[in-house]
Design a protein around this motif. Sequence first.
Motif, short mmCIF file in Angstrom:
data_model
loop_
_atom_site.label_atom_id
_atom_site.label_comp_id
_atom_site.label_asym_id
_atom_site.label_seq_id
_atom_site.Cartn_x
_atom_site.Cartn_y
_atom_site.Cartn_z
N PRO A 56 60.82 22.20 91.29
CA PRO A 56 59.46 22.20 90.74
C PRO A 56 58.44 22.19 91.88
CG PRO A 56 60.79 20.52 89.69
CD PRO A 56 61.60 21.07 90.82
N ILE A 57 57.25 22.64 91.60
CA ILE A 57 56.21 22.69 92.62
C ILE A 57 55.84 21.29 93.08
CG2 ILE A 57 53.81 23.36 93.07
CD1 ILE A 57 54.35 25.70 91.02
N GLY A 58 55.70 20.36 92.14
CA GLY A 58 55.38 18.97 92.47
C GLY A 58 56.50 18.05 92.03
N PRO A 59 56.54 16.83 92.56
CA PRO A 59 57.62 15.90 92.20
C PRO A 59 57.55 15.46 90.74
CG PRO A 59 55.95 14.78 93.48
CD PRO A 59 55.58 16.23 93.49
N ALA A 60 58.70 15.12 90.19
CA ALA A 60 58.76 14.57 88.83
C ALA A 60 58.09 13.21 88.83
CB ALA A 60 60.21 14.45 88.37
N TRP A 61 57.39 12.91 87.75
CA TRP A 61 56.63 11.67 87.71
C TRP A 61 57.51 10.43 87.66
CZ3 TRP A 61 52.38 13.81 84.02
CH2 TRP A 61 51.47 14.54 84.80
N ARG A 62 58.70 10.52 87.13
CA ARG A 62 59.59 9.35 87.18
C ARG A 62 60.01 9.08 88.63
NH1 ARG A 62 60.50 7.37 82.17
NH2 ARG A 62 60.57 8.86 80.46
N ASP A 63 60.16 10.15 89.43
CA ASP A 63 60.45 9.97 90.86
C ASP A 63 59.27 9.33 91.57
OD1 ASP A 63 62.99 11.08 90.61
OD2 ASP A 63 62.38 13.07 91.29
N VAL A 64 58.06 9.74 91.22
CA VAL A 64 56.86 9.15 91.81
C VAL A 64 56.80 7.66 91.46
CG1 VAL A 64 54.33 9.15 91.77
CG2 VAL A 64 55.58 11.33 91.79
N ALA A 65 57.04 7.34 90.20
CA ALA A 65 57.02 5.94 89.76
C ALA A 65 58.05 5.12 90.54
CB ALA A 65 57.27 5.84 88.26
N ALA A 66 59.25 5.66 90.69
CA ALA A 66 60.30 4.93 91.41
C ALA A 66 59.94 4.75 92.88
CB ALA A 66 61.63 5.67 91.28
N ARG A 67 59.39 5.77 93.50
CA ARG A 67 59.06 5.69 94.93
C ARG A 67 57.95 4.68 95.20
NH1 ARG A 67 59.05 10.31 99.22
NH2 ARG A 67 61.10 10.22 98.36
N TYR A 68 56.97 4.61 94.32
CA TYR A 68 55.80 3.76 94.57
C TYR A 68 55.84 2.42 93.84
CZ TYR A 68 53.68 7.57 97.09
OH TYR A 68 53.43 8.56 98.01
N ARG A 69 56.88 2.17 93.05
CA ARG A 69 56.97 0.91 92.31
C ARG A 69 56.90 -0.27 93.28
NH1 ARG A 69 60.31 2.33 88.77
NH2 ARG A 69 58.72 2.51 87.19
N GLY A 70 55.98 -1.17 93.01
CA GLY A 70 55.85 -2.37 93.85
C GLY A 70 55.05 -2.16 95.13
N THR A 71 54.55 -0.96 95.37
CA THR A 71 53.78 -0.69 96.58
C THR A 71 52.32 -1.07 96.36
OG1 THR A 71 55.23 1.16 97.15
CG2 THR A 71 53.07 1.12 98.20
N ALA A 72 51.83 -1.97 97.17
CA ALA A 72 50.43 -2.38 97.06
C ALA A 72 49.51 -1.20 97.30
CB ALA A 72 50.14 -3.50 98.07
N GLY A 73 48.50 -1.05 96.45
CA GLY A 73 47.53 0.02 96.63
C GLY A 73 47.99 1.40 96.19
N ALA A 74 49.15 1.48 95.55
CA ALA A 74 49.69 2.79 95.16
C ALA A 74 48.76 3.53 94.21
CB ALA A 74 51.07 2.63 94.53
N GLN A 75 48.18 2.84 93.24
CA GLN A 75 47.32 3.53 92.29
C GLN A 75 46.09 4.11 92.99
OE1 GLN A 75 46.28 1.33 88.76
NE2 GLN A 75 45.43 3.13 87.77
N ASP A 76 45.50 3.36 93.90
CA ASP A 76 44.35 3.87 94.65
C ASP A 76 44.75 5.06 95.52
OD1 ASP A 76 42.67 1.93 93.58
OD2 ASP A 76 42.96 0.55 95.27
N GLN A 77 45.85 4.93 96.22
CA GLN A 77 46.32 5.99 97.12
C GLN A 77 46.61 7.28 96.34
OE1 GLN A 77 49.92 5.03 99.26
NE2 GLN A 77 50.26 7.16 99.84
N LEU A 78 47.34 7.15 95.25
CA LEU A 78 47.71 8.35 94.49
C LEU A 78 46.51 8.95 93.76
CD1 LEU A 78 51.20 7.24 93.17
CD2 LEU A 78 50.69 8.86 95.00
#
Length: 128
Positions: A56-78
């Motif tokens: 796919p052109i962009g990553p799957a959103w479940r992969d994004v969720a798994a990669r950033y789970r528990g990362t401080a500031g992830a919502q702001d960064q993304l």
Amino acid sequence: MASRILSLTLIALAALPARAAPAADDAAMLKLATGSGCMTCHHIEPGATGPEGLAPIGPAWRDVAARYRGTAGAQDQLTRTVMTGSNPYGSHWKGKASGLAMPPNEVAISEADARQLVGWILRLDAAK
């Protein structure tokens, strides 16, 4: 016995709105993502194919969720990435996405809507 049945019934009834809300939220977020063009490049589930059988052109959103789970500031960064785009030289999705970078999307989605969508993505369960 009657009080136990009443307690179980109240617990079951209290759980109903909680179950209905995520389904409504899912539908609203999918409508927002589709209307904003996000689904052109992204899928929810990993393993989907992109154009011509490529990743796919962009990553799957479940992969994004798994990669950033528990990362401080992830919502702001993304959210910032959605709005301004990403650096093609800093991609960490090699092998999972065929696109080199995310283009800026400030003309396609408001920052408030992007923040809401990113929050929903980050709450997705890991790949099933």
